[in-house]
Each structure stands twice: as C-alpha cells, then as structure tokens.
Design a protein around this motif. Structure first.
Motif, PDB file in Angstrom:
ATOM      1  N   GLU A  40       0.822  -1.207   0.000  1.00  0.00           N
ATOM      2  CA  GLU A  40       0.000   0.000   0.000  1.00  0.00           C
ATOM      3  C   GLU A  40       0.856   1.256   0.000  1.00  0.00           C
ATOM      4  OE1 GLU A  40      -4.120  -1.458   2.169  1.00  0.00           O
ATOM      5  OE2 GLU A  40      -2.394  -0.925   3.434  1.00  0.00           O
ATOM      6  N   ASP A  41       1.976   1.240   0.750  1.00  0.00           N
ATOM      7  CA  ASP A  41       2.877   2.395   0.758  1.00  0.00           C
ATOM      8  C   ASP A  41       3.464   2.641  -0.627  1.00  0.00           C
ATOM      9  OD1 ASP A  41       2.451   2.893   3.414  1.00  0.00           O
ATOM     10  OD2 ASP A  41       4.266   1.849   4.113  1.00  0.00           O
ATOM     11  N   GLU A  42       3.831   1.562  -1.305  1.00  0.00           N
ATOM     12  CA  GLU A  42       4.413   1.710  -2.639  1.00  0.00           C
ATOM     13  C   GLU A  42       3.393   2.251  -3.639  1.00  0.00           C
ATOM     14  OE1 GLU A  42       6.096  -2.024  -3.718  1.00  0.00           O
ATOM     15  OE2 GLU A  42       7.980  -1.645  -2.667  1.00  0.00           O
ATOM     16  N   LEU A  43       2.144   1.808  -3.504  1.00  0.00           N
ATOM     17  CA  LEU A  43       1.093   2.271  -4.422  1.00  0.00           C
ATOM     18  C   LEU A  43       0.534   3.627  -4.014  1.00  0.00           C
ATOM     19  CD1 LEU A  43      -0.842  -1.087  -4.920  1.00  0.00           C
ATOM     20  CD2 LEU A  43       0.554   0.080  -6.621  1.00  0.00           C
ATOM     21  N   GLY A  44       0.699   3.983  -2.749  1.00  0.00           N
ATOM     22  CA  GLY A  44       0.190   5.254  -2.262  1.00  0.00           C
ATOM     23  C   GLY A  44      -1.307   5.267  -2.039  1.00  0.00           C
ATOM     24  N   VAL A  45      -1.917   4.090  -1.873  1.00  0.00           N
ATOM     25  CA  VAL A  45      -3.364   3.991  -1.635  1.00  0.00           C
ATOM     26  C   VAL A  45      -3.623   2.877  -0.620  1.00  0.00           C
ATOM     27  CG1 VAL A  45      -4.016   4.797  -3.941  1.00  0.00           C
ATOM     28  CG2 VAL A  45      -3.704   2.343  -3.534  1.00  0.00           C
ATOM     29  N   ARG A  46      -4.804   2.914  -0.039  1.00  0.00           N
ATOM     30  CA  ARG A  46      -5.229   1.831   0.844  1.00  0.00           C
ATOM     31  C   ARG A  46      -6.024   0.827   0.021  1.00  0.00           C
ATOM     32  NH1 ARG A  46      -5.149   1.359   6.186  1.00  0.00           N
ATOM     33  NH2 ARG A  46      -6.640   0.002   7.270  1.00  0.00           N
ATOM     34  N   LEU A  47      -5.596  -0.421   0.053  1.00  0.00           N
ATOM     35  CA  LEU A  47      -6.225  -1.463  -0.765  1.00  0.00           C
ATOM     36  C   LEU A  47      -7.345  -2.198  -0.039  1.00  0.00           C
ATOM     37  CD1 LEU A  47      -2.997  -3.034  -2.318  1.00  0.00           C
ATOM     38  CD2 LEU A  47      -4.591  -1.450  -3.429  1.00  0.00           C
ATOM     39  N   LEU A  48      -7.233  -2.284   1.290  1.00  0.00           N
ATOM     40  CA  LEU A  48      -8.180  -3.085   2.066  1.00  0.00           C
ATOM     41  C   LEU A  48      -8.643  -2.330   3.297  1.00  0.00           C
ATOM     42  CD1 LEU A  48      -6.169  -6.428   1.961  1.00  0.00           C
ATOM     43  CD2 LEU A  48      -8.364  -6.068   0.825  1.00  0.00           C
TER      44      LEU A  48
END
Length: 300
Positions: A40-48
């Motif tokens: 999530e940190d790498e994508l910059g979003v919360r996935l779950l």
C-alpha cells in the motif's frame, strides 16, 4: 513492487482474512499485515479495509485487483515457460461452473488432473448464477449460454443444444410428439429461467408457450421429474447426457422444428499470461467432452 506482496494481497482477498491467508501461504498474520502495508505504501493507496472481524476491498483495491491477477499470472507463466518441468501445473485453479455440468463433467476431470499434477489445488464454485470472475479473482468460468458482448475472452468448448426428452414410460402412455403442434397435447416440465421453450422453425427462433405441469428453478429437479414420468422436459444436452445414454430418458425430435443450439464456453479475464493450470484443465475438459459426445449411445 514485489510480486510476492501482490500474491499476499490476492491471498487475503481470496481467503477473506489475514490469518486464513497466512495459513494458505504458510506465514504468520503479522507478516501478512506488514507486507500488505509495504504494498500500500508503494502504491500510495489503501487497498483493504481492515477490522478485527472482516476484510473488504476499498475502491482502489477493486481497481487494482485485475492488475494484481495479471501480474501474478505473468510471473507464473514466465516461470512455467522457463522451467524444465513446464508441463506441470501448480497453484490454485479457481473456477466456477454450472451445478450439473460441474458435478457430472468437471469434477471427474479435476480428479484426473490432481493425480497428474501433484502441485495443483482446486477452488471450485458450482453455481448457476453469473459471477464476476475479475472481481472474484477467478481463473475462468464455464457457462452454458448464448454469450452477450463481453470484455472477457471466450473460448468455445463444445456444443450443448437444448433437447426435448421424456421417460420411456411417459412416451408409452402419452405418445411421442412429432410436430410442434403436438406439444399442446402434452404436459411439460418448465424451468423458471425458460418459461417459453425456444425452438427454431422456418429459420426463425420462436418462444413457444407449453402446458407447464411442473415448474421449477432447478435443473436437477426438472430432470428428476422427467425421469419419473411427469412430462416432457427441455434441458441442455450435457444436463441429460448420462440419462440419454442409459435410457432413463429418451430424446424427442420434431419434424418441423429444431431446438436452440447453445454451447459450453470458457470465459477468462485475459488472453495474455494464461496460467499453465488453466491450459491443462481446458485441454483435459475438451478431450473428455469430445470423448463423451462421440459415444455411440448418446451422440446426436
């Protein structure tokens, strides 16, 4: 971005919890949580969305899911292509199939595949409802239908025409219809999903109303009712192929009409990076259906 972290994300979505995903991957739930946080940190979003009792996808997680599946499948395909044992299938084959087709055809094929591929595991959803295979992270869906336009990749497996059939006892008692008009003199077993029988007459598809003595939502129930002599049933070939072969049901042909010609289709999320587990399953399924379809006792 590590593909291993992406696989952890997919495992959590499939298993429904961090602990269940950890058991599936043979790692602890704390490690699962940490690797998800890194992703999530790498994508910059919360996935779950995580609570103490449940896990659910965020909107961003929903959007990322098909890409995650593609990444995982691409890695597996690459490993398979470069491996000296590339013919061996491994991993979890996730698929859905209609109930009757799944029980009579798919399960025996899977049993044989598991013997041939010790590294293969199966996650099978037997259901007659239409499932979002991308959203559920499935490898493929088997469907019996006239396909509408779809972004999914469709592969025709085998023909599956509708057939009118009845028990020998019923036909001896009520006679064998030979024309469409004769159907008016017979009691019929009707599925809720097909309230009017689709027949092709003079080159056109017609929806014909019949006398419904028994109406049901379940294919198994309709087939059983026909075997018990309660009337004529219109079902698809693979729903009744065993009964036609053993003689507990008899196919009825009409001189002035034919039945709608359906097919069994395999739907996949993408044409690229098709995992080895999917390829070997589809090859085995096609071989088994071809063998059964050519059997002298039940062929068309």
């Amino acid at each position: 971005m590590q593909v291993s972290d992406v696989r952890i994300f997919l495992a959590v979505v499939s298993a429904g919890s961090l602990s269940a995903a950890g058991r599936q991957l043979d790692i602890g739930p704390m490690q699962v949580s940490r690797r998800l946080a890194v992703l999530e940190d790498e994508l910059g979003v919360r996935l779950l969305h995580r609570t103490t009792r449940s896990i659910s996808l965020t909107a961003e997680g929903e959007a990322f899911l098909p890409y995650a599946n593609t990444m995982s499948e691409a890695e597996e395909s690459a490993r398979g292509a470069l491996s000296p044992t590339s013919a061996a299938a491994s991993g979890v084959l996730k698929l859905t199939a209609p109930s009757v087709l799944g029980q009579t055809i798919v399960l025996p094929v899977l049993a044989s595949l598991l013997d041939q591929h010790p590294g293969l595991r199966i996650d099978l959803d037997l259901s007659d409802r239409v499932i979002d295979i991308v959203g559920q992270g499935l490898d493929l869906a088997l469907r019996v239908a006239t396909l509408e336009d779809s972004e999914l990749v469709a592969r025709r497996i085998v023909g599956n025409p509708r057939v009118i059939c009845a028990s020998p006892r019923y036909l001896q008692r009520q006679g064998v219809p030979s024309r469409m008009a004769d159907l008016d003199d017979h009691q019929c077993i009707v599925l809720h999903a097909v309230p009017r029988w689709p027949v092709v007459a003079q080159g056109e598809l017609q929806r014909r109303r019949v006398n419904a003595r028994v109406t049901t939502s379940n294919v198994d129930a309709a087939r059983t009712a026909a075997m018990q002599g309660l009337g004529l049933a219109m079902l698809t070939y693979w729903d009744v192929h065993q009964q036609l072969g053993e003689g507990s049901l008899v196919r009825v042909s009409l001189e002035d009409a034919t039945m709608e010609d359906l097919s069994v289709w395999a739907l996949m999320p993408t044409r690229r990076y098709v995992p080895t587990r999917v390829k070997v399953f589809l090859d085995a399924l096609e071989q088994e259906l071809a063998r059964l379809y050519s059997a002298p006792s039940i062929q068309r």
